[in-house]
Design a protein around this motif. Structure first.
Motif, PDB file in Angstrom:
ATOM      1  N   GLN A 250      40.296  30.930  35.750  1.00 37.27           N
ATOM      2  CA  GLN A 250      41.013  30.848  36.618  1.00 37.27           C
ATOM      3  C   GLN A 250      42.697  30.422  36.293  1.00 37.27           C
ATOM      4  O   GLN A 250      43.534  31.011  36.653  1.00 37.27           O
ATOM      5  CB  GLN A 250      40.764  28.779  37.119  1.00 37.27           C
ATOM      6  N   ASP A 251      43.081  30.287  35.137  1.00 35.81           N
ATOM      7  CA  ASP A 251      44.519  30.956  34.698  1.00 35.81           C
ATOM      8  C   ASP A 251      44.329  32.497  34.170  1.00 35.81           C
ATOM      9  O   ASP A 251      45.641  33.151  34.279  1.00 35.81           O
ATOM     10  CB  ASP A 251      44.706  30.400  33.433  1.00 35.81           C
ATOM     11  N   GLY A 252      43.414  33.674  34.960  1.00 35.27           N
ATOM     12  CA  GLY A 252      43.950  35.126  34.370  1.00 35.27           C
ATOM     13  C   GLY A 252      43.204  35.242  32.857  1.00 35.27           C
ATOM     14  O   GLY A 252      43.471  36.363  33.061  1.00 35.27           O
ATOM     15  N   THR A 253      42.689  34.135  32.512  1.00 31.69           N
ATOM     16  CA  THR A 253      42.590  34.632  30.330  1.00 31.69           C
ATOM     17  C   THR A 253      41.466  35.625  30.564  1.00 31.69           C
ATOM     18  O   THR A 253      41.375  36.768  30.306  1.00 31.69           O
ATOM     19  CB  THR A 253      43.087  33.660  29.531  1.00 31.69           C
ATOM     20  N   ALA A 254      40.592  35.316  31.391  1.00 29.33           N
ATOM     21  CA  ALA A 254      39.295  36.390  31.300  1.00 29.33           C
ATOM     22  C   ALA A 254      39.433  37.560  31.847  1.00 29.33           C
ATOM     23  O   ALA A 254      38.791  38.428  31.071  1.00 29.33           O
ATOM     24  CB  ALA A 254      38.309  35.116  32.015  1.00 29.33           C
ATOM     25  N   GLU A 255      40.250  37.985  32.729  1.00 31.04           N
ATOM     26  CA  GLU A 255      41.193  39.097  33.566  1.00 31.04           C
ATOM     27  C   GLU A 255      41.520  40.295  32.244  1.00 31.04           C
ATOM     28  O   GLU A 255      40.781  41.514  32.380  1.00 31.04           O
ATOM     29  CB  GLU A 255      41.426  38.810  35.181  1.00 31.04           C
ATOM     30  N   LYS A 256      42.283  39.145  31.976  1.00 35.08           N
ATOM     31  CA  LYS A 256      43.130  40.427  30.416  1.00 35.08           C
ATOM     32  C   LYS A 256      41.885  40.536  29.552  1.00 35.08           C
ATOM     33  O   LYS A 256      42.167  41.741  29.195  1.00 35.08           O
ATOM     34  CB  LYS A 256      43.779  39.282  30.218  1.00 35.08           C
ATOM     35  N   LEU A 257      41.302  40.392  29.210  1.00 35.53           N
ATOM     36  CA  LEU A 257      40.125  40.190  28.270  1.00 35.53           C
ATOM     37  C   LEU A 257      39.457  40.867  28.479  1.00 35.53           C
ATOM     38  O   LEU A 257      39.079  42.603  28.035  1.00 35.53           O
ATOM     39  CB  LEU A 257      39.745  39.771  27.354  1.00 35.53           C
ATOM     40  N   SER A 258      39.134  41.337  29.489  1.00 38.24           N
ATOM     41  CA  SER A 258      37.845  41.709  30.367  1.00 38.24           C
ATOM     42  C   SER A 258      38.582  43.558  30.647  1.00 38.24           C
ATOM     43  O   SER A 258      38.270  44.581  30.170  1.00 38.24           O
ATOM     44  CB  SER A 258      37.162  41.900  31.870  1.00 38.24           C
ATOM     45  N   LYS A 259      40.288  43.274  30.806  1.00 41.68           N
ATOM     46  CA  LYS A 259      40.410  44.639  30.678  1.00 41.68           C
ATOM     47  C   LYS A 259      41.197  45.419  29.468  1.00 41.68           C
ATOM     48  O   LYS A 259      40.664  46.554  29.423  1.00 41.68           O
ATOM     49  CB  LYS A 259      41.909  44.285  31.476  1.00 41.68           C
ATOM     50  N   LYS A 260      41.089  44.532  28.803  1.00 45.47           N
ATOM     51  CA  LYS A 260      40.876  44.946  26.929  1.00 45.47           C
ATOM     52  C   LYS A 260      40.250  45.788  26.787  1.00 45.47           C
ATOM     53  O   LYS A 260      40.507  47.046  25.906  1.00 45.47           O
ATOM     54  CB  LYS A 260      41.196  43.881  26.119  1.00 45.47           C
ATOM     55  N   TRP A 261      38.710  45.435  27.233  1.00 46.72           N
ATOM     56  CA  TRP A 261      37.575  45.551  26.913  1.00 46.72           C
ATOM     57  C   TRP A 261      36.671  46.662  27.164  1.00 46.72           C
ATOM     58  O   TRP A 261      36.214  47.864  27.253  1.00 46.72           O
ATOM     59  CB  TRP A 261      36.896  44.491  26.112  1.00 46.72           C
ATOM     60  N   PHE A 262      37.230  46.314  28.349  1.00 47.03           N
ATOM     61  CA  PHE A 262      36.605  47.183  29.668  1.00 47.03           C
ATOM     62  C   PHE A 262      36.866  48.547  30.732  1.00 47.03           C
ATOM     63  O   PHE A 262      36.617  48.676  31.008  1.00 47.03           O
ATOM     64  CB  PHE A 262      35.354  46.402  30.522  1.00 47.03           C
ATOM     65  N   GLY A 263      38.554  47.762  30.688  1.00 39.48           N
ATOM     66  CA  GLY A 263      39.477  48.765  31.011  1.00 39.48           C
ATOM     67  C   GLY A 263      39.537  48.420  32.577  1.00 39.48           C
ATOM     68  O   GLY A 263      40.537  49.178  33.614  1.00 39.48           O
ATOM     69  N   GLU A 264      39.045  47.502  33.140  1.00 35.54           N
ATOM     70  CA  GLU A 264      38.812  46.931  34.187  1.00 35.54           C
ATOM     71  C   GLU A 264      38.180  45.124  34.393  1.00 35.54           C
ATOM     72  O   GLU A 264      37.251  45.143  33.104  1.00 35.54           O
ATOM     73  CB  GLU A 264      37.629  47.492  35.504  1.00 35.54           C
ATOM     74  N   SER A 265      37.983  44.554  35.513  1.00 40.41           N
ATOM     75  CA  SER A 265      38.052  43.354  35.267  1.00 40.41           C
ATOM     76  C   SER A 265      35.958  43.662  36.111  1.00 40.41           C
ATOM     77  O   SER A 265      36.222  43.805  36.686  1.00 40.41           O
ATOM     78  CB  SER A 265      39.065  42.733  36.348  1.00 40.41           C
ATOM     79  N   ILE A 266      35.590  42.871  35.033  1.00 34.53           N
ATOM     80  CA  ILE A 266      34.571  42.778  35.516  1.00 34.53           C
ATOM     81  C   ILE A 266      33.896  40.992  35.239  1.00 34.53           C
ATOM     82  O   ILE A 266      32.773  40.627  34.952  1.00 34.53           O
ATOM     83  CB  ILE A 266      33.030  43.406  35.248  1.00 34.53           C
ATOM     84  N   ILE A 267      34.812  39.883  35.541  1.00 36.10           N
ATOM     85  CA  ILE A 267      34.891  39.163  35.448  1.00 36.10           C
ATOM     86  C   ILE A 267      34.341  38.344  36.582  1.00 36.10           C
ATOM     87  O   ILE A 267      33.774  38.285  37.897  1.00 36.10           O
ATOM     88  CB  ILE A 267      35.874  38.045  35.090  1.00 36.10           C
ATOM     89  N   GLU A 268      33.065  37.531  36.727  1.00 38.95           N
ATOM     90  CA  GLU A 268      32.313  37.112  37.635  1.00 38.95           C
ATOM     91  C   GLU A 268      32.955  35.707  38.110  1.00 38.95           C
ATOM     92  O   GLU A 268      32.867  34.842  37.043  1.00 38.95           O
ATOM     93  CB  GLU A 268      31.163  36.364  36.963  1.00 38.95           C
ATOM     94  N   LYS A 269      33.771  35.254  39.159  1.00 38.13           N
ATOM     95  CA  LYS A 269      34.230  34.831  39.620  1.00 38.13           C
ATOM     96  C   LYS A 269      33.582  33.012  39.895  1.00 38.13           C
ATOM     97  O   LYS A 269      32.279  33.415  40.132  1.00 38.13           O
ATOM     98  CB  LYS A 269      34.890  34.701  41.109  1.00 38.13           C
TER      99      LYS A 269
END
Length: 269
Positions: A250-269
């Protein structure tokens, strides 16, 4: 008269005692999993440490990866430390049940079969089972896999996905099973295999490191979701972990980690 009264009193006492015993037998055991882990002060995470970019050894032989960063963040929010314990993947559920580890957190696909054995948090990542071949291969579709040797990681959802596709499976020359995906992809590179079925997150990571060696087919063996596995009886701990993961998303931390490792957000909302 007194004798009859005494017998009736004794009968009543025995009846009450038996009733109490019956109640204690049906009472469900107390779930103290969260307090037990808090008392221990850490979450022991079981993983395959050769599964980049989810969890692997970096150049300094330290365990790194997307799931590693996510586990550290969740543990911090729960006021706990985290310990990473490499385990053979095909026996990891047994390690969890034996309490050698507290969770399985390493690109663990949520499947109905696994749900029968363990509990899961809500899904946090999207994935699918892709087919990787050499860049110069003439294999373009699943049908082209007929008569070929295909590699998978033993005990993985890739193995399960391939075996579920009976039509494709019966055409293969052989399915070779490996302890980890790295070995399978190296055998593909050396020509001992003609294809590897692997998690998309892993396949794309390797291809980004060696873009001229591998390619991904357009067809795949189905979409899936990753979750964190815990013991079914550890409900209070599982709920607390799920709440921590939700906050991280919810606070965007997971999205930041996803972009760090995959170059894009593949987080399941």
């Amino acid at each position: 008269m007194r004798k009859i009264f005494s017998i009736l009193v004794t009968f009543f006492i025995v009846l009450v005692m038996l009733s109490g015993c019956g109640t204690s037998k049906t009472k469900s055991p107390k779930d103290d999993s969260l307090s037990r882990i808090k008392e221990k002060g850490k979450i022991i995470v079981g993983l395959d440490d050769n599964f980049p970019p989810m969890g692997f050894r970096d150049k300094n032989n330290e365990i790194a990866g997307f799931d590693i960063d996510l586990a550290k963040e969740a543990a911090k929010r729960m006021g706990l430390n985290v310990e990473f314990k490499p385990v053979e993947w095909d026996g990891i559920i047994l390690s969890l049940k034996n309490k050698d580890i507290d969770v399985i957190w390493n690109g663990l696909t949520i499947t109905d079969k696994r749900k029968e054995a363990i509990g899961f948090t809500d899904a946090y990542l999207k994935n699918k089972q892709i087919i990787v071949v050499l860049s110069g291969s003439d294999i373009k579709t699943k049908k082209d896999l007929g008569g070929k040797i295909v590699g998978v990681q033993m005990g993985s959802s890739s193995e399960e996905a391939l075996e579920s596709d009976k039509e494709t499976l019966k055409t293969l020359k052989q399915v070779r099973k490996y302890s980890n995906n790295t070995e399978a992809l190296l055998d593909l590179k050396s020509g001992r295999l003609q294809a590897v079925v692997v998690d998309e997150v892993v396949g794309r990571y390797y291809i980004s490191k060696m873009p001229n060696v591998y390619k991904i087919l357009k067809e795949d063996f189905g979409a899936e979701e990753y979750g964190v596995g815990f013991r079914k009886e550890d409900k209070s701990f599982g709920q607390a972990l799920d709440e921590a993961l939700k906050a991280i998303k919810q606070d965007g931390t997971a999205e930041k980690l996803s972009k760090k490792w995959f170059g894009e957000s593949i987080i399941e909302k």
